[in-house]
Design a protein around this motif. Structure first.
Motif, mmCIF file in Angstrom:
data_model
loop_
_atom_site.group_PDB
_atom_site.id
_atom_site.type_symbol
_atom_site.label_atom_id
_atom_site.label_comp_id
_atom_site.label_asym_id
_atom_site.label_seq_id
_atom_site.Cartn_x
_atom_site.Cartn_y
_atom_site.Cartn_z
ATOM 1 N N GLY A 98 -21.832 10.039 11.741
ATOM 2 C CA GLY A 98 -23.097 9.312 11.730
ATOM 3 C C GLY A 98 -23.078 7.874 11.272
ATOM 4 N N ALA A 99 -21.913 7.268 11.215
ATOM 5 C CA ALA A 99 -21.849 5.848 10.856
ATOM 6 C C ALA A 99 -20.497 5.265 11.262
ATOM 7 C CB ALA A 99 -22.074 5.656 9.356
ATOM 8 N N HIS A 100 -20.400 3.947 11.124
ATOM 9 C CA HIS A 100 -19.201 3.230 11.551
ATOM 10 C C HIS A 100 -17.999 3.471 10.625
ATOM 11 C CE1 HIS A 100 -20.585 0.797 8.237
ATOM 12 N NE2 HIS A 100 -19.417 0.210 8.220
ATOM 13 N N LYS A 101 -18.239 3.945 9.389
ATOM 14 C CA LYS A 101 -17.149 3.971 8.399
ATOM 15 C C LYS A 101 -15.947 4.795 8.859
ATOM 16 C CE LYS A 101 -19.364 2.752 4.060
ATOM 17 N NZ LYS A 101 -20.810 2.743 4.403
ATOM 18 N N GLY A 127 -21.325 7.527 -1.791
ATOM 19 C CA GLY A 127 -20.664 8.702 -1.243
ATOM 20 C C GLY A 127 -20.362 8.622 0.249
ATOM 21 N N GLN A 128 -20.868 7.574 0.910
ATOM 22 C CA GLN A 128 -20.663 7.474 2.364
ATOM 23 C C GLN A 128 -19.180 7.281 2.704
ATOM 24 O OE1 GLN A 128 -23.832 8.643 2.941
ATOM 25 N NE2 GLN A 128 -23.458 7.588 4.853
ATOM 26 N N HIS A 129 -18.536 6.390 1.951
ATOM 27 C CA HIS A 129 -17.108 6.158 2.199
ATOM 28 C C HIS A 129 -16.307 7.410 1.849
ATOM 29 C CE1 HIS A 129 -13.223 4.419 2.522
ATOM 30 N NE2 HIS A 129 -12.994 4.394 1.227
ATOM 31 N N ALA A 243 -25.909 -7.974 12.633
ATOM 32 C CA ALA A 243 -25.431 -6.792 11.898
ATOM 33 C C ALA A 243 -25.739 -6.965 10.415
ATOM 34 C CB ALA A 243 -23.921 -6.607 12.086
ATOM 35 N N CYS A 244 -25.915 -5.856 9.714
ATOM 36 C CA CYS A 244 -26.122 -5.928 8.266
ATOM 37 C C CYS A 244 -24.779 -6.127 7.561
ATOM 38 C CB CYS A 244 -26.819 -4.665 7.756
ATOM 39 S SG CYS A 244 -25.865 -3.143 7.911
ATOM 40 N N VAL A 245 -24.826 -6.761 6.389
ATOM 41 C CA VAL A 245 -23.606 -7.053 5.639
ATOM 42 C C VAL A 245 -23.729 -6.534 4.207
ATOM 43 C CG1 VAL A 245 -22.079 -8.867 4.765
ATOM 44 C CG2 VAL A 245 -23.223 -9.162 6.975
ATOM 45 N N GLY A 246 -22.941 -5.494 3.891
ATOM 46 C CA GLY A 246 -22.799 -5.070 2.502
ATOM 47 C C GLY A 246 -21.468 -5.659 2.055
ATOM 48 N N GLY A 316 -25.770 1.506 0.463
ATOM 49 C CA GLY A 316 -24.533 1.025 1.093
ATOM 50 C C GLY A 316 -24.421 -0.485 1.124
ATOM 51 N N LEU A 317 -25.477 -1.190 0.727
ATOM 52 C CA LEU A 317 -25.440 -2.657 0.773
ATOM 53 C C LEU A 317 -25.382 -3.290 -0.603
ATOM 54 C CD1 LEU A 317 -28.112 -3.449 3.559
ATOM 55 C CD2 LEU A 317 -25.651 -3.164 3.827
ATOM 56 N N ASP A 318 -25.480 -2.478 -1.685
ATOM 57 C CA ASP A 318 -25.590 -3.120 -2.991
ATOM 58 C C ASP A 318 -24.239 -3.369 -3.649
ATOM 59 O OD1 ASP A 318 -25.067 -0.523 -3.659
ATOM 60 O OD2 ASP A 318 -26.720 -0.318 -5.082
ATOM 61 N N PRO A 360 -32.874 5.135 11.954
ATOM 62 C CA PRO A 360 -31.695 4.365 11.515
ATOM 63 C C PRO A 360 -31.414 4.536 10.027
ATOM 64 C CG PRO A 360 -33.611 2.916 11.613
ATOM 65 C CD PRO A 360 -34.107 4.310 11.969
ATOM 66 N N ALA A 361 -30.174 4.349 9.623
ATOM 67 C CA ALA A 361 -29.848 4.254 8.194
ATOM 68 C C ALA A 361 -30.637 3.079 7.607
ATOM 69 C CB ALA A 361 -28.353 4.006 8.015
ATOM 70 N N ILE A 362 -30.972 3.143 6.309
ATOM 71 C CA ILE A 362 -31.719 2.015 5.716
ATOM 72 C C ILE A 362 -30.867 0.748 5.753
ATOM 73 C CG2 ILE A 362 -33.107 1.209 3.783
ATOM 74 C CD1 ILE A 362 -33.471 3.918 2.801
ATOM 75 N N GLU A 363 -29.537 0.908 5.643
ATOM 76 C CA GLU A 363 -28.659 -0.259 5.760
ATOM 77 C C GLU A 363 -28.885 -0.928 7.124
ATOM 78 O OE1 GLU A 363 -27.663 2.760 4.879
ATOM 79 O OE2 GLU A 363 -26.914 2.533 2.825
ATOM 80 N N SER A 364 -28.753 -0.127 8.178
ATOM 81 C CA SER A 364 -28.910 -0.645 9.542
ATOM 82 C C SER A 364 -30.318 -1.185 9.775
ATOM 83 C CB SER A 364 -28.631 0.464 10.558
ATOM 84 O OG SER A 364 -27.597 1.315 10.116
HETATM 85 C C1 LIG Z 1 -21.657 1.636 4.072
HETATM 86 C C2 LIG Z 1 -22.622 1.298 5.121
HETATM 87 C C3 LIG Z 1 -22.949 -0.045 5.426
HETATM 88 C C4 LIG Z 1 -22.416 -1.208 4.646
HETATM 89 O O1 LIG Z 1 -21.040 -1.403 4.713
HETATM 90 P P1 LIG Z 1 -20.374 -2.598 5.499
HETATM 91 O O2 LIG Z 1 -18.977 -2.581 5.035
HETATM 92 O O3 LIG Z 1 -21.101 -3.860 5.127
HETATM 93 O O4 LIG Z 1 -20.515 -2.321 6.939
HETATM 94 C C5 LIG Z 1 -23.817 -0.298 6.467
HETATM 95 N N1 LIG Z 1 -24.379 0.711 7.169
HETATM 96 C C6 LIG Z 1 -24.101 2.006 6.919
HETATM 97 C C7 LIG Z 1 -24.748 3.052 7.741
HETATM 98 C C8 LIG Z 1 -23.221 2.348 5.885
HETATM 99 O O5 LIG Z 1 -22.953 3.633 5.627
#
Ligand SMILES: *Cc1c(COP(=O)(O)O)cnc(C)c1O
Length: 405
Positions: A98-101, A127-129, A243-246, A316-318, A360-364
């Motif tokens: 469910g995500a790019h990681k 915990g996503q990573h 794109a979002c940037v964490g 995921g962005l903090d 969408p994820a709150i990050e996205s």
């Molecule tokens: C972890 C995460 C991010 C933030 O990480 P980046 O390394 O900046 O991409 C963004 N979106 C999702 C869904 C995430 O799980």
């Protein structure tokens, strides 16, 4: 394409340089015993990961296990509502887990296997990573130690359960504030004792060289697919991408496909509750140059020059910095960095869910919010947004804190 003195025709050959620098950012600031470990990984990366065998195996995994390529969807109803700009999303929410990681975790774990390592280790905050890495470890039959602060373990029970079900060993870190920073320290400490048998897998384009480069390259599949799919769908390139940037991994991979094109590129940082230090995690917008966690970049610091406390509704962005390549592209002006705050992100979360059937994820959602603002400014053209992940993980929290909008 030449941009402010940097030739983007040869960009990936020259950036980072042999010492891991993107201009003045990046490098490898790490204790001497781990320098060797980093050099070993760098060398393995350039020999193993550039071999046809590795590339073909990773391609097969991306197709048969991850479900790639992920599609691009045209947001028809949202576009119609906004006027004459056409919005599109690259669907990393449909990547396995469910995500790019998982894109870089599968690459890192495959490298570990080729290097003959028995174990992969990492830290995790939300915990996503940890979940993505535990998935990769299960797939390859590697041991997996995930360091996590006890405060985060309590907050992120579903992700802790996922990691355990996948067979990972979740190591509780009780020192200090018992959150991400202490987990990073504990994981690095364990790594310096065990590096002969394991490799550290960083969760974004962060940390000492070679990680910012390696994670970007493993994520570049997103940008390569997106460019090809978009030109096939529409016959042209998008006018803008967002794109979002964490830490910056989804953005780095996505942007890499378009850096040498006449495309406006926007990275979106979380403004949280507002511009006061401690209320946001917009490090490129408000930070200054400094070294932490093994690399030189732009970061948010407290009065003692230590990493400042940061906040965003998107866990995921903090992070108080961003990858060195983002600091470089920011200085260069090739990528423009803007912000979206909590409220805008939550609005976009509901807008995309209601109008398009995509939660969408709150990050996205930060990227979607910015894309909507940009569409209003542009008035015409096309925008492609990287939807880095799905929002199932966020639903309970959003309902509890914000209710149904
Ligand atoms: C972890 C995460 C991010 C933030 O990480 P980046 O390394 O900046 O991409 C963004 N979106 C999702 C869904 C995430 O799980």
């Amino acid at each position: 394409m030449l941009y402010n003195g940097v030739d983007f025709d040869t960009y990936f050959k020259n950036y980072p340089d042999a010492n891991g620098y993107f201009g003045k950012y990046g490098g490898c600031y790490i204790e001497p015993e781990l320098k060797n470990a980093m050099e070993e990984i760098t060398e393995a990366y350039f020999t193993i990961c550039k071999s046809a065998k590795f590339i073909n195996e990773l391609r097969r995994i991306r197709r048969d296990f991850q479900g790639r390529p992920t599609p691009i969807s045209h947001l028809e109803r949202l576009s119609n509502k906004l006027g004459n700009v056409q919005l599109y999303v690259k669907r990393e929410d449909l990547n396995h887990t469910g995500a790019h990681k998982l894109n870089h975790c599968m690459g890192e774990a495959l490298l570990a296997k080729y290097m003959g390592k028995k174990k992969i280790i990492a830290e995790t905050g939300a915990g996503q990573h940890g979940v993505a890495l535990a998935t990769a470890a299960a797939y390859f039959g590697l041991e997996c130690d995930i360091y996590m602060g006890s405060v985060d373990i309590k907050k992120q029970a579903p992700n802790v359960a996922r990691m355990k079900i996948l067979g990972a060993n979740v190591v509780e870190v009780t020192e200090g504030l018992a959150t991400l920073k202490e987990a990073v320290d504990a994981a690095f400490k364990a790594y310096s004792q065990e590096y002969k048998d394991c490799i550290y897998c960083i969760g974004s384009v962060l940390g000492p060289h070679p990680f910012p480069m390696m994670v970007r390259d493993f994520q570049s599949v997103v940008g390569i697919e997106a460019r090809e799919q978009f030109t096939q769908m529409t016959g042209e390139l998008p006018d803008a991408i967002v794109a979002c940037v964490g830490g910056g991994s989804n953005a780095a991979g996505f942007f890499s496909g378009f850096l040498n094109d006449p495309v406006d590129i926007y990275g979106v940082e979380p403004l949280g509750k507002g511009p006061k230090l401690g209320d946001h995690a917009a490090s490129l917008m408000y930070g200054t140059e400094g070294i932490m966690h093994g690399f030189n970049s732009i970061m948010l610091k407290d009065e003692n020059g230590e990493p400042a406390p940061v906040y965003s509704v998107a866990s995921g962005l903090d992070y108080p910095s961003s990858g060195p390549e983002h600091a470089f592209l920011h200085d260069l002006g090739r990528v423009k960095y803007g912000v979206a705050d909590d409220e805008e992100a939550i609005d976009a979360f509901f807008t995309l869910s209601r109008l398009e059937g995509i939660i969408p994820a709150i990050e996205s959602s930060h990227a979607v919010a910015y894309g909507i603002k940009l569409a209003k400014e542009m008035g015409r053209g096309s925008i492609l947004i990287n939807l880095s992940g799905r929002g199932d993980k966020d639903m309970d929290y959003v309902i509890e804190k914000y209710g149904i909008r």
